[in-house]
Design a protein around this motif. Structure first.
Motif: not given
Length: 639
Positions: A389-390, A541-543, A577-579, A595-598
């Motif tokens: 995860v980056v 975290k939210i994925k 937030v992780v996509a 604005g998604c962080q990861f």
């Protein structure tokens, strides 16, 4: 009245048995006294006397040693003493003349004892001593004959005969009462057999009778055709819990009556237990005919049943299997029908399934995987890969998600979802989750000990582990065993899993959070949790599920709006937030702009082994060092 009669018969049987036994004991006692005690005793005395007299003759002929003679003398003395004093020999002494004979015998033995002791082999005096015993031997012989054929013996025999007649009379009573008892038992057994073969509530055949009839029908003619059905009511527990067992029982009776009406008198119908029914019908029934029977049954129940003022609508799940096309053995035929019913029960769009071979293949696959999963865990045949995860801003790896990989010898690669499903159904969830946590934590520690950049590791927790077992205890043991800091471990829990136990979920998650681990809500947007429920959960975290990312291609405007809403929702709740599932540059750029962080996906990295990820982290470390040296040199030039 039946029980009273049976009790009286049993009492008569017992009394007859006791009296008959006592009489037989008396008969045995008299026989023992008259034959064994008296006759046997007198015959033994005569036998010992003759043996001693013979010993005297052999001594005179120098054919016997002195010690052997003395042994015979002692044995004769012993026999006389036993008969003269022993309690068991009292009947012998009570016989007329027996005591006097013993007294004379003893006196004579005392008189000749000195002469006996002085005898030597070849001594002719032994002949005279033998002749002196002849009168006594003849008297013993006479007594022996009298005890066996005397008048007193005949009187005892007549008494024995009378007692035997009485015993026969009692035996006749015994046989008569026993016959009555056996008759009653047979009649009761017939009644019990009838009850044992039928269900007491519905009057239908029970499980044992059903399988017996099915087996007999198939074995009698294996060329015939038949179809077997399995039925189960979906909402029966609700009826029992909400309306009471009395109404539940009446509902079962109504269903049984309707089954008999629908399937006809030529069918065999049984209540197999609870709300489960079995049916088989002889004849070649086409799939269309089977469907017609099921539709007719559902049509009747769709109209509802009125029981004690309650209008009930039974919902049946039905499965069928055909003989001999689907199975040639009774047990397999019903198992196939049961398997088809299982599919009907778990399909909200259907209430009836006919058995198909893929159902059995899937069942067999599950059992094979369940059995092999035990050895796979024990022998490290399951492995883990790690998908990075980056950070979308820096493109640097910040976390690695541990993913299961299992290559089965027969079925090839097994998906992680199927591995988890098999483990939970087979009772291996705790063992599997322990292996996943330990392996992932140990791998992270191996990266750290190698001097690689510190990254976190995330682990997916199966629903059963979350709701049924002590997850906090397992985490505590794993962290202590591997030495991994708790804040470097992320637990991914799906939205549906938290909804399985809404009341206790906040407490469970808070307990996990107190251990120091991070919590990530996985597959967000695919479940049914409310905002109030989400707000009470201590997630960091939210994925975002990958389905939302992929929807950007087919309906970009609406998908972009949904993504923007989820990202802003997570950030407003203070969550990262992780996509998931980023596969194109356009997806990456859009998420970054929103604005998604990861992010995570094939656009960045595919899942890789622990060693491969270590190599990737090592390259990043080298790049950081080069960048640091370049920046340092530039600063020095400026100075």
């Amino acid at each position: 009245m039946k029980l009273l009669i049976l009790a009286c018969v049993v009492l008569l049987f017992a009394i007859s048995s006791v009296v008959s036994t006592q009489r037989n004991h008396q008969v045995s006692g008299l026989i023992s006294q008259s034959i064994k005690t008296i006759s046997w005793s007198s015959s033994e005395l005569e036998m010992e006397t003759l043996k001693f007299m013979q010993a005297l003759r052999r001594l005179a002929l120098n054919d016997l040693s002195r010690d052997e003679l003395l042994l015979r003398f002692d044995l004769l003395w012993s026999r006389i003493d036993v008969l003269a004093t022993g309690e068991e020999s009292r009947p012998f002494r009570d016989y007329p003349g027996a005591t006097e004979l013993l007294q004379r015998f003893k006196l004579h033995m005392i008189a000749i004892e000195p002469d006996i002791l002085s005898l030597r082999p070849g001594d002719q005096a032994a002949i005279a001593l033998e002749q002196s015993l002849t009168p006594l031997q003849q008297q013993v012989r006479l007594l022996n004959v009298q005890t066996a054929a005397g008048e007193k013996s005949w009187r005892k025999l007549r008494q024995i005969s009378g007692l035997q007649d009485e015993a026969n009379l009692y035996l006749l009573g015994l046989l008569l009462s026993g016959s009555i008892l056996i008759f009653l038992l047979i009649r009761e057994s017939t009644t019990n057999l009838t009850q044992a073969m039928h269900d007491s509530l519905t009057g239908l055949a029970n499980r044992h009778a059903f399988h017996l009839k099915l087996k007999q029908t198939i074995n009698s003619n294996r060329k015939r055709h038949m179809v077997a059905f399995m039925l189960d009511m979906n909402n029966f527990k609700y009826v029992n819990d909400q309306l009471g067992h009395a109404i539940g029982d009446q509902l079962l009776q109504a269903i049984a009556a309707q089954l008999q009406t629908t399937f006809g008198p030529k069918s065999t119908i049984a209540r197999l237990g609870g709300d489960e029914f079995g049916i088989f019908i002889e004849g070649n029934h086409t799939p269309a005919a089977c469907h017609q029977l099921v539709r007719q049954l559902h049509s009747e129940f769709n109209q509802g049943l009125t029981i004690q003022g309650h209008r009930l609508y039974p919902q049946l799940s039905i499965g069928s299997s055909v003989f001999p096309e689907d199975a040639t053995e009774p047990d397999l035929l019903m198992r196939n029908a049961d398997l088809a019913m299982y599919y009907a029960k778990h399909d909200p769009k259907a209430n009836y399934y006919a058995f198909e071979q893929p159902m059995e293949d899937k069942r067999q696959r599950y059992h094979t995987l369940a059995e092999d999963l035990v050895s796979a865990l024990a022998n490290n045949q399951i492995r883990q890969v790690y998908q990075p995860v980056v950070c979308l801003k820096t493109r640097r790896i910040v976390l690695a998600e541990a993913l299961l990989r299992w290559h089965h010898a027969q079925y090839g690669d097994i998906s992680p979802l199927e591995v988890v499903t098999v483990a939970e159904r087979a009772g291996l969830a705790e063992q599997l989750n322990a292996w996943v946590l330990t392996t992932a934590s140990s791998q992270n520690m191996a990266w750290r000990k190698a001097g690689l950049p510190a990254i976190k590791t995330s682990v997916n927790i199966s629903p059963a582990m979350y709701t049924r077992y002590d997850l906090a205890g397992m985490l505590t043991r794993t962290l202590a065993q591997t030495g991994l800091p708790a804040d470097q471990l992320v637990l991914e829990i799906t939205e549906d899993t938290t909804m399985q136990d809404i009341d206790s979920s906040p407490q469970i998650l808070s307990q996990l959070r107190r251990l120091g681990v991070e919590l990530a809500l996985d597959d967000f947007g695919t479940g049914y949790s409310s905002l109030s429920h989400l707000k009470s959960m201590p997630f960091q975290k939210i994925k975002i599920d990958k389905s939302f990312i992929q929807a950007c291609s087919s309906a970009p405007q609406r998908a972009h709006s949904v993504l923007r809403t989820i990202i802003h929702l997570g950030q407003s709740l203070g969550m990262q937030v992780v996509a998931e599932g980023i596969e194109t540059r356009a997806q990456y750029e859009h998420l970054f702009a929103e604005g998604c962080q990861f992010g995570q996906g094939f656009w960045f990295h595919r899942p890789m082994s622990g060693d491969e990820l270590a190599g990737l982290l090592h390259k990043h470390l080298q790049q950081d060092n080069v960048s640091y040296l370049s920046d340092k040199a530039a600063m020095e030039r400026q100075v």
